[in-house]
Structure formats: structure tokens, C-alpha cells
Design a protein around this motif. Sequence first.
Motif, PDB file in Angstrom:
ATOM      1  N   ALA A  28      -7.118   2.472   2.328  1.00 48.51           N
ATOM      2  CA  ALA A  28      -6.579   3.827   2.309  1.00 48.51           C
ATOM      3  C   ALA A  28      -5.476   3.987   1.254  1.00 48.51           C
ATOM      4  O   ALA A  28      -4.879   5.054   1.151  1.00 48.51           O
ATOM      5  CB  ALA A  28      -6.048   4.199   3.686  1.00 48.51           C
ATOM      6  N   HIS A  29      -5.229   2.937   0.480  1.00 44.71           N
ATOM      7  CA  HIS A  29      -4.209   2.997  -0.573  1.00 44.71           C
ATOM      8  C   HIS A  29      -4.502   4.194  -1.487  1.00 44.71           C
ATOM      9  O   HIS A  29      -5.609   4.360  -1.988  1.00 44.71           O
ATOM     10  CB  HIS A  29      -4.213   1.702  -1.381  1.00 44.71           C
ATOM     11  CG  HIS A  29      -3.252   1.709  -2.527  1.00 44.71           C
ATOM     12  ND1 HIS A  29      -1.886   1.615  -2.359  1.00 44.71           N
ATOM     13  CD2 HIS A  29      -3.471   1.835  -3.862  1.00 44.71           C
ATOM     14  CE1 HIS A  29      -1.301   1.663  -3.547  1.00 44.71           C
ATOM     15  NE2 HIS A  29      -2.240   1.799  -4.464  1.00 44.71           N
TER      16      HIS A  29
ATOM     17  N   ILE B 144       0.861  -1.188   0.000  1.00 46.46           N
ATOM     18  CA  ILE B 144       0.000   0.000   0.000  1.00 46.46           C
ATOM     19  C   ILE B 144       0.890   1.228   0.000  1.00 46.46           C
ATOM     20  O   ILE B 144       2.007   1.209   0.514  1.00 46.46           O
ATOM     21  CB  ILE B 144      -0.985   0.061   1.195  1.00 46.46           C
ATOM     22  CG1 ILE B 144      -0.241   0.126   2.536  1.00 46.46           C
ATOM     23  CG2 ILE B 144      -1.970  -1.087   1.155  1.00 46.46           C
ATOM     24  CD1 ILE B 144      -1.151   0.479   3.712  1.00 46.46           C
ATOM     25  N   GLU B 145       0.376   2.280  -0.593  1.00 47.31           N
ATOM     26  CA  GLU B 145       1.037   3.579  -0.595  1.00 47.31           C
ATOM     27  C   GLU B 145      -0.009   4.617  -0.257  1.00 47.31           C
ATOM     28  O   GLU B 145      -1.104   4.602  -0.824  1.00 47.31           O
ATOM     29  CB  GLU B 145       1.658   3.876  -1.965  1.00 47.31           C
ATOM     30  CG  GLU B 145       2.809   2.967  -2.320  1.00 47.31           C
ATOM     31  CD  GLU B 145       3.411   3.286  -3.686  1.00 47.31           C
ATOM     32  OE1 GLU B 145       3.093   4.357  -4.257  1.00 47.31           O
ATOM     33  OE2 GLU B 145       4.199   2.468  -4.177  1.00 47.31           O
TER      34      GLU B 145
ATOM     35  N   LEU C 278     -12.881   0.930  11.435  1.00 53.05           N
ATOM     36  CA  LEU C 278     -13.844   0.322  10.509  1.00 53.05           C
ATOM     37  C   LEU C 278     -13.306   0.201   9.094  1.00 53.05           C
ATOM     38  O   LEU C 278     -14.033  -0.211   8.189  1.00 53.05           O
ATOM     39  CB  LEU C 278     -15.147   1.138  10.483  1.00 53.05           C
ATOM     40  CG  LEU C 278     -15.902   1.213  11.797  1.00 53.05           C
ATOM     41  CD1 LEU C 278     -17.174   2.025  11.620  1.00 53.05           C
ATOM     42  CD2 LEU C 278     -16.225  -0.172  12.327  1.00 53.05           C
ATOM     43  N   MET C 279     -12.056   0.556   8.922  1.00 56.96           N
ATOM     44  CA  MET C 279     -11.417   0.488   7.603  1.00 56.96           C
ATOM     45  C   MET C 279     -10.208  -0.418   7.661  1.00 56.96           C
ATOM     46  O   MET C 279      -9.515  -0.472   8.675  1.00 56.96           O
ATOM     47  CB  MET C 279     -10.899   1.870   7.184  1.00 56.96           C
ATOM     48  CG  MET C 279     -11.907   2.867   6.786  1.00 56.96           C
ATOM     49  SD  MET C 279     -11.059   4.347   6.158  1.00 56.96           S
ATOM     50  CE  MET C 279     -10.265   3.704   4.680  1.00 56.96           C
ATOM     51  N   PHE C 280      -9.950  -1.075   6.573  1.00 56.67           N
ATOM     52  CA  PHE C 280      -8.696  -1.801   6.439  1.00 56.67           C
ATOM     53  C   PHE C 280      -7.651  -0.824   5.903  1.00 56.67           C
ATOM     54  O   PHE C 280      -7.975   0.094   5.144  1.00 56.67           O
ATOM     55  CB  PHE C 280      -8.842  -2.988   5.486  1.00 56.67           C
ATOM     56  CG  PHE C 280      -9.763  -4.050   5.999  1.00 56.67           C
ATOM     57  CD1 PHE C 280      -9.434  -4.786   7.131  1.00 56.67           C
ATOM     58  CD2 PHE C 280     -10.958  -4.319   5.354  1.00 56.67           C
ATOM     59  CE1 PHE C 280     -10.278  -5.762   7.620  1.00 56.67           C
ATOM     60  CE2 PHE C 280     -11.814  -5.299   5.824  1.00 56.67           C
ATOM     61  CZ  PHE C 280     -11.475  -6.029   6.961  1.00 56.67           C
ATOM     62  N   ALA C 281      -6.414  -1.033   6.281  1.00 56.14           N
ATOM     63  CA  ALA C 281      -5.336  -0.172   5.807  1.00 56.14           C
ATOM     64  C   ALA C 281      -5.281  -0.177   4.274  1.00 56.14           C
ATOM     65  O   ALA C 281      -5.029   0.867   3.662  1.00 56.14           O
ATOM     66  CB  ALA C 281      -3.996  -0.615   6.394  1.00 56.14           C
TER      67      ALA C 281
ATOM     68  N   LEU D 131      -6.968   0.100   9.627  1.00 56.20           N
ATOM     69  CA  LEU D 131      -6.213   1.339   9.477  1.00 56.20           C
ATOM     70  C   LEU D 131      -5.743   1.824  10.845  1.00 56.20           C
ATOM     71  O   LEU D 131      -4.619   2.314  10.984  1.00 56.20           O
ATOM     72  CB  LEU D 131      -7.062   2.403   8.773  1.00 56.20           C
ATOM     73  CG  LEU D 131      -6.394   3.739   8.497  1.00 56.20           C
ATOM     74  CD1 LEU D 131      -5.108   3.590   7.693  1.00 56.20           C
ATOM     75  CD2 LEU D 131      -7.373   4.671   7.774  1.00 56.20           C
ATOM     76  N   ALA D 132      -6.558   1.655  11.870  1.00 53.26           N
ATOM     77  CA  ALA D 132      -6.159   2.050  13.229  1.00 53.26           C
ATOM     78  C   ALA D 132      -4.928   1.270  13.674  1.00 53.26           C
ATOM     79  O   ALA D 132      -3.960   1.853  14.194  1.00 53.26           O
ATOM     80  CB  ALA D 132      -7.306   1.840  14.210  1.00 53.26           C
ATOM     81  N   ASP D 133      -4.944  -0.033  13.484  1.00 53.53           N
ATOM     82  CA  ASP D 133      -3.793  -0.849  13.874  1.00 53.53           C
ATOM     83  C   ASP D 133      -2.563  -0.503  13.046  1.00 53.53           C
ATOM     84  O   ASP D 133      -1.442  -0.486  13.558  1.00 53.53           O
ATOM     85  CB  ASP D 133      -4.112  -2.338  13.740  1.00 53.53           C
ATOM     86  CG  ASP D 133      -5.030  -2.838  14.829  1.00 53.53           C
ATOM     87  OD1 ASP D 133      -5.026  -2.252  15.937  1.00 53.53           O
ATOM     88  OD2 ASP D 133      -5.752  -3.824  14.582  1.00 53.53           O
TER      89      ASP D 133
END
Length: 173
Positions: free
Chosen positions: A69-70, A7-8, A63-66, A26-28
Motif C-alpha cells: 500500500a506504499h 512505507i508512506e 490479502l495484502m501486505f502493508a 495491511l489489516a494488521d
Amino acid sequence: MSERVPIELEVNGEAVAKYVEPRLSLADFLREELELTGTHQGCEMGACGACLLLNGKAVHSCLMFAVQAHGDHVETVEGLSQRKAIADIQQAFHNNNALQCGFCTAGMLVTAHELLSRNTTPTRTEIRDGLSGNYCRCTGYQAIVDAIVSVARSRAGNVDTPASPGERGVASS
């Protein structure tokens, strides 16, 4: 275990490129991979509140996966604080005793910043509505609303204007 994927994204103005597990929130990611601990882990189901800005909009990072957010721009409470975008909000929280235990503070600051960016003169009702996605167990919200009102008035140049009795109604939680 899942295969890690690239991811970037931009975090607090800096380009970040990492390999992550697709299931990493995304939090983790922010806490564990980037050591940005201002984003708190509360309920891990979005009930505690929006805790960061994603492309300028307050969102719940748990509530989001990292990987979602790519390509996006993320700004955390650390980034907002570093660029002094929330200095007056932080001071108002201090002055109005809106800090209490501090657990919700980062999310409240981020949400207040986003609200005041959209609406420079929100009413107390609009502030309560804007904060409705954030959970605080300590203050009953009145002190937080008071702090945000004081920032809006200060930014508008109305520092000496006290809240009218009708405005000071009981905050809903």
C-alpha cells in the motif's frame, strides 16, 4: 525476523509514515499500528469480505501486505464514517435490522459505499453480486440488500417507492 522497511501512505486523509516488517498484512498494520479496529480479522484468507477502500476500490486488507500500500490512499470504515460518507447506509442497516452480530458490518458498509459510488441505482441482483465477496453468517443477506436498496432509492429521491414483488425475491447467499 525481517528488517523493517519504510512505507508512506495516506490513511483516512492523513499522511502516515512508518517502518514495518515486510510480512505485516495491511489489516494488521491498520489494527495494530494505527489502532483502526473497524477492519476486522476474520478468516485471514479473503473469504469474509472486502473491508476497506484502496485508491477508491474495495479490497481485502488481509490479502495484502502493508508495504504493497506504499504510496496509496486507504480509507477505512472509520474514515468513511468520520466524513459522514456512509451515514445514510449505517442508518439503513439499523432500520432494516442488517447489523446482527456486527462482525461483517464494517466490510458490508465499505462494500455498499463503493457499490453505490459506482452504480447509483443498482438492482437487487447487482447488489447481491456486489456483496458476493463479503461473508455474513447472521442475516442471510436479505436485510443487507434491503438496506442498500433503501439507500439507493433515498439518494435517487424515490423514498416512497416500495420494492416490487419481483424485486423482493429470495436473496442468494
